[in-house]
Design a protein around this motif. Sequence first.
Motif, short mmCIF file in Angstrom:
data_model
loop_
_atom_site.label_atom_id
_atom_site.label_comp_id
_atom_site.label_asym_id
_atom_site.label_seq_id
_atom_site.Cartn_x
_atom_site.Cartn_y
_atom_site.Cartn_z
N TYR A 1 0.83 -1.20 0.00
CA TYR A 1 0.00 0.00 0.00
C TYR A 1 0.87 1.26 0.00
CZ TYR A 1 -4.14 -2.84 0.70
OH TYR A 1 -5.16 -3.76 0.55
N GLY A 2 2.02 1.20 0.66
CA GLY A 2 2.93 2.33 0.65
C GLY A 2 3.44 2.64 -0.75
N ARG A 3 3.78 1.58 -1.48
CA ARG A 3 4.27 1.75 -2.86
C ARG A 3 3.17 2.36 -3.74
NH1 ARG A 3 5.71 -3.35 -3.90
NH2 ARG A 3 3.82 -3.85 -5.04
N VAL A 4 1.97 1.82 -3.64
CA VAL A 4 0.85 2.34 -4.43
C VAL A 4 0.54 3.78 -4.03
CG1 VAL A 4 -1.61 2.08 -4.91
CG2 VAL A 4 -0.13 0.08 -4.91
N GLY A 5 0.57 4.03 -2.73
CA GLY A 5 0.32 5.40 -2.25
C GLY A 5 1.34 6.39 -2.78
N ALA A 6 2.58 5.98 -2.83
CA ALA A 6 3.64 6.86 -3.35
C ALA A 6 3.43 7.13 -4.84
CB ALA A 6 5.01 6.23 -3.12
N ARG A 7 3.03 6.10 -5.57
CA ARG A 7 2.78 6.29 -7.01
C ARG A 7 1.59 7.23 -7.22
NH1 ARG A 7 2.61 0.83 -10.22
NH2 ARG A 7 2.66 2.31 -11.95
N TRP A 8 0.55 7.08 -6.39
CA TRP A 8 -0.61 7.98 -6.51
C TRP A 8 -0.22 9.41 -6.15
CZ3 TRP A 8 -4.79 8.31 -9.05
CH2 TRP A 8 -5.49 7.17 -9.43
N ALA A 9 0.56 9.56 -5.10
CA ALA A 9 0.99 10.90 -4.69
C ALA A 9 1.77 11.59 -5.80
CB ALA A 9 1.82 10.82 -3.41
N GLU A 10 2.61 10.83 -6.47
CA GLU A 10 3.38 11.37 -7.59
C GLU A 10 2.44 11.85 -8.70
OE1 GLU A 10 6.24 9.31 -10.82
OE2 GLU A 10 6.88 9.02 -8.73
#
Length: 158
Positions: A115-124
């Motif tokens: 979820y952290g990885r997906v969250g970081a991609r969404w934030a980008e």
Amino acid sequence: MPVDKSTRAASIDRMGDVMREFMARAVLFQDAVARFGGINSTDMQAVGLLMSQGPATPGELAERTGLTAGGAITAVIDRLERAGYVTRERDVADRRRVIVTAVPETVMAKVGPIYGRVGARWAEYLETLTDEQIEFANELLARAAELNREETEALRRA
């Protein structure tokens, strides 16, 4: 300048296609995350609801998930407890009640990095949008979630 009706109709049709694809991909993603974390999709959703809405009695969790038949919620809680995702404790105010609580450390250890990885991609991606676009997206997704909740409840009543 007004939008051509045929263009609007095509855009609305495309929105239906996009939403179906999004929902299918979201379900498949959640299933993959659950399997990666060693549990099934239903159990992962129960943990997610405990994480977002807080501890619950088994009956309350059954209501949140829609698992109201027989001992289905008990089986979910048993599996989650064995896997370390939840704890079951007696309510200090009423010893007859059991409270089920998510164990955030387990959730974070087993699926947090995903979820952290997906969250970081969404934030980008979100950084590329205007404030107005983000507000619109928030409104659209919140309304979609509400419609899904309402339709889920209607299906359960049927």
